[in-house]
Scaffold this motif. Structure first.
Motif, short mmCIF file in Angstrom:
data_model
loop_
_atom_site.label_atom_id
_atom_site.label_comp_id
_atom_site.label_asym_id
_atom_site.label_seq_id
_atom_site.Cartn_x
_atom_site.Cartn_y
_atom_site.Cartn_z
N ALA A 137 0.83 -1.20 0.00
CA ALA A 137 0.00 0.00 0.00
C ALA A 137 0.86 1.25 0.00
CB ALA A 137 -0.93 -0.01 1.21
N THR A 138 1.97 1.23 0.74
CA THR A 138 2.88 2.37 0.77
C THR A 138 3.49 2.62 -0.60
OG1 THR A 138 3.42 1.91 3.10
CG2 THR A 138 4.94 3.33 1.88
N PHE A 139 3.89 1.54 -1.27
CA PHE A 139 4.45 1.67 -2.61
C PHE A 139 3.44 2.27 -3.57
CE2 PHE A 139 4.79 -0.24 -6.85
CZ PHE A 139 6.02 0.28 -7.25
N MET A 145 1.41 9.44 -5.91
CA MET A 145 1.57 10.87 -5.62
C MET A 145 2.05 11.65 -6.85
SD MET A 145 0.58 11.95 -2.66
CE MET A 145 -0.87 11.03 -3.19
N PHE A 146 2.72 10.93 -7.74
CA PHE A 146 3.21 11.59 -8.95
C PHE A 146 2.19 11.52 -10.10
CE2 PHE A 146 6.91 10.07 -6.58
CZ PHE A 146 7.63 11.24 -6.45
N LYS A 147 1.10 10.76 -9.88
CA LYS A 147 0.13 10.57 -10.96
C LYS A 147 -1.27 11.01 -10.58
CE LYS A 147 2.47 6.76 -13.31
NZ LYS A 147 2.31 5.44 -13.95
N ARG A 148 -1.50 11.38 -9.31
CA ARG A 148 -2.83 11.76 -8.88
C ARG A 148 -2.83 13.16 -8.27
NH1 ARG A 148 -6.97 8.35 -7.64
NH2 ARG A 148 -7.98 10.31 -7.11
N GLN A 155 -7.56 15.18 1.67
CA GLN A 155 -7.31 13.76 1.49
C GLN A 155 -5.83 13.43 1.69
OE1 GLN A 155 -9.17 13.54 -2.46
NE2 GLN A 155 -10.44 11.86 -1.71
N LYS A 156 -4.98 14.25 1.10
CA LYS A 156 -3.54 14.03 1.24
C LYS A 156 -3.11 14.10 2.70
CE LYS A 156 -2.19 15.84 -3.32
NZ LYS A 156 -1.42 16.90 -4.01
N LEU A 200 -6.82 4.55 -5.96
CA LEU A 200 -5.49 4.80 -6.50
C LEU A 200 -5.10 3.67 -7.46
CD1 LEU A 200 -3.73 6.16 -3.32
CD2 LEU A 200 -4.63 7.44 -5.24
N PRO A 201 -4.06 3.89 -8.28
CA PRO A 201 -3.65 2.84 -9.23
C PRO A 201 -3.39 1.51 -8.54
CG PRO A 201 -2.52 4.91 -9.67
CD PRO A 201 -3.26 5.11 -8.39
#
Length: 284
Positions: A137-139, A145-148, A155-156, A200-201
């Motif tokens: 989940a951390t990965f 973070m670079f795509k959303r 939320q962040k 998330l992805p």
């Protein structure tokens, strides 16, 4: 009535995090009040949770949650003052936290439960399945973070705070006291759930991985439980003489002080006419 306060503290501090995230001032007061009232020796956990959340909120949203901080401190103070014996409770909380830590650092050979010793890297023997899910989940989160960029600031803040808290309690479990594992797992589960709920992805992969973890951990837990029970088996009649002596030499309703809480059920089996009050670990 027999629930250990750790269970209540964990649940209340999870609620505290939820109320902080939702900016629910009444909830923040209630959770901090109840936690301090029921388990004063872990009052610091509420302060730590607020501190981490507040720091991330300041860095991410440029907002200083001063009101939440004041409400939290008011709840802790009220929970302490309204205890039946606030000064005695404060002294005991000091012994259980600061005093105990000082004696441990001195190397004094104290006799207390292993849960107050660091677990070290044995953590991977006991929690390897959960650690794997937490790490995946951390990965996913760090990659996302670079795509959303569309994630809103709030939320962040919540996701970063849950990750930071789970990481802090993970380090505490490894290096300070293994009892911290329940907070690590608690906030780790929140973090994993937030990754899932924000779509998330790789979310579908996380679902399948979670199902596999659940299946394997269920079977593994049953297997481990069997090993533990077989390794710590004891003679069932070891307290029969003591229990029968109490039964024959006391009046019904007399209070028996039991210095070690885990002996209670064995003694009570042989002498059920008395009331029992149990001490915690002998060091306390």
């Amino acid at each position: 009535a027999m629930a250990r306060p750790h269970v209540l503290s964990l649940g209340l501090n999870i609620l505290l995090f939820t109320f902080l995230a939702g900016e629910n001032f009444l909830g923040v007061f209630f959770a901090s009040f109840a936690s301090a009232f029921l388990h004063l020796s872990l009052f610091w956990a509420s302060i730590l949770i607020f501190g981490v959340w507040a720091l991330i909120k300041i860095l991410n949203e440029r907002k200083i949650p001063a009101k939440e901080g004041l409400v939290l401190l008011a709840g802790i103070l009220a929970g302490w003052v309204l205890r039946p014996n606030p000064l005695g409770a404060a002294k005991l909380a000091y012994i259980q936290t600061v005093g105990l830590a000082i004696e441990k650092l001195k190397g004094v050979p104290l006799h207390f439960g292993s849960e107050l010793f660091p677990l070290g890297f044995l953590i991977f023997n006991y929690f390897w399945l959960f650690f794997a899910a937490w790490a995946v989940a951390t990965f996913i989160f760090l990659r996302a973070m670079f795509k959303r960029p569309d994630l809103i600031e709030r939320q962040k803040t919540i996701i970063w705070a849950s990750l930071a808290l789970s990481f802090i309690f993970f380090l505490m479990t490894v290096f300070l006291a293994q009892r911290s594992f329940d907070f690590w797992v608690g906030f780790g589960v929140i973090f994993v759930g937030l990754i899932f709920s924000n779509s998330l992805p790789f979310r579908d992969y996380l679902i399948y991985f979670g199902i596999l973890v659940f299946i394997f951990s269920a079977g593994y837990s049953v297997y481990q439980r069997g090993l533990i029970l077989n390794s710590i088996g004891w003679e069932t009649g070891r307290f029969q003489a003591a229990g029968e002596w109490l039964k024959n030499n006391s009046q019904a309703g007399d209070v028996v002080f039991n210095a070690s809480w885990d002996y209670f059920p064995e003694i009570f089996f042989w002498d059920s006419k008395n009331f029992y009050i149990s001490g915690m670990d002998p060091i306390f």
